[in-house]
Design an enzyme around this catalytic site. Structure first.
Site, short mmCIF file in Angstrom:
data_model
loop_
_atom_site.label_atom_id
_atom_site.label_comp_id
_atom_site.label_asym_id
_atom_site.label_seq_id
_atom_site.Cartn_x
_atom_site.Cartn_y
_atom_site.Cartn_z
N LEU A 109 0.86 -1.18 0.00
CA LEU A 109 0.00 0.00 0.00
C LEU A 109 0.90 1.23 0.00
O LEU A 109 1.93 1.25 0.69
CB LEU A 109 -0.89 0.03 1.25
CG LEU A 109 -1.95 -1.08 1.37
CD1 LEU A 109 -2.61 -1.01 2.74
CD2 LEU A 109 -2.98 -0.96 0.27
N ASP A 110 0.51 2.27 -0.74
CA ASP A 110 1.36 3.46 -0.76
C ASP A 110 1.26 4.21 0.58
O ASP A 110 0.42 3.89 1.42
CB ASP A 110 1.05 4.36 -1.95
CG ASP A 110 -0.36 4.94 -1.92
OD1 ASP A 110 -0.81 5.34 -0.84
OD2 ASP A 110 -1.01 4.99 -2.98
N ARG A 111 2.12 5.19 0.75
CA ARG A 111 2.22 5.89 2.04
C ARG A 111 0.88 6.44 2.51
O ARG A 111 0.53 6.36 3.69
CB ARG A 111 3.23 7.05 1.91
CG ARG A 111 3.42 7.82 3.22
CD ARG A 111 4.07 9.18 2.95
NE ARG A 111 5.41 9.06 2.44
CZ ARG A 111 6.51 9.08 3.21
NH1 ARG A 111 6.39 9.22 4.52
NH2 ARG A 111 7.71 8.98 2.67
#
Length: 272
Positions: A109-111
């Site tokens: 998952l991205d930041r």
């Protein structure tokens, strides 16, 4: 120990599951002559061991076989899916128990995205679940700018063109998140980089918040941000079935046979 546990595995997989290194790092260690099997140094990447029977050592220290672990984690926004951030940012491993350092995440998952993240040391099944060819569903809830219109939903259902090719969710529906807060729930199977964000931006509704609520049979449920739990046995059974195409085909054929039997005998029920 079961017969399945005694299946020979590559030594780099054995070391990876023990949480000491990735498979790639273990191959480098092999080339450096740092790994021994039953007291004999090995360098071949094809070397195999039988867990519970063979003795593996790294730099002279015995490597114990690790139990298989599956963890369901609620990644908070602002936390990175990486081992270490060179800029000093907080990673998922800062929030997990120390023993989880040997686990790898399945589908990053991205930041800025929060929600369900699976971690495991069962590399083969993890790879099968994450690969696009498996078409394992990922479900997201997105809060968007503006009240999403019926026209935008139609565009999403038809598919939108992105810079890396067309994209279309398997399912999408509008949801009301709160007073004057609108969003959508989407189900996708590809999991391309920032795919949900890019699709919604393409239809004029940039994402404000994004949460992954499901990955295949694993569900976020009531897990709080930063919290984790062991995966349920039923989730793992379903994950293994999803990663085994022959079992899926068998179930589809069985269902088709049952439907044909019902069709053949259905007229008798209607006539009685």
């Amino acid at each position: 120990m079961s017969a399945a546990d005694r299946t020979p595995v590559r030594v780099q997989k054995y070391i990876s599951q023990a949480g000491l290194a990735s498979r790639r790092q273990a191959e480098v260690m092999l080339g450096q002559g740092r790994i021994a099997i039953n007291g004999e140094r090995v360098t071949s990447p094809g070397a195999r061991v039988v867990p519970g029977t063979d003795t593996v050592s790294l730099d002279g220290r015995i490597v114990r076989p690790a139990p298989l672990r599956w963890v369901v984690f609620h990644k908070p926004a602002g936390v990175l899916c990486t081992r270490a951030d060179p800029h000093g940012g907080k990673t998922i491993y800062h929030l997990l128990p120390e023993w989880a350092g040997g686990l790898r995440y399945v589908g990053r998952l991205d930041r800025d995205t929060s929600g369900l993240l699976i971690l495991t040391n069962e590399g083969d099944l993890a790879a099968a679940l994450a690969h696009p060819s498996g078409r394992v569903e990922r479900e997201y809830q997105a809060g968007v700018a503006g009240k999403i219109t019926a026209r935008a939903l139609r565009r999403l259902r038809r598919g939108v063109d992105l810079e890396d090719g067309p994209a279309r969710p398997n399912r999408v529906r509008r949801v009301e998140l709160g007073e004057n807060e609108w969003g959508v729930t989407l189900v996708i199977t590809e999991g391309r980089k920032r795919e949900v964000r890019r699709m919604l931006k393409a239809v004029g509704h940039p994402v404000r918040t994004l949460v992954r609520t499901r990955f295949g049979p694993f569900r976020l449920g009531s897990l709080k941000p930063g919290g984790w739990r062991p995966a349920h046995p039923s989730e793992l059974d379903a994950a293994r079935a999803a990663a085994n195409p022959s079992r899926r085909v068998g179930r589809r054929r069985g269902s088709a046979t049952r439907r044909n039997v019902k069709r053949r005998h259905g007229s008798n029920r209607g006539a009685s």
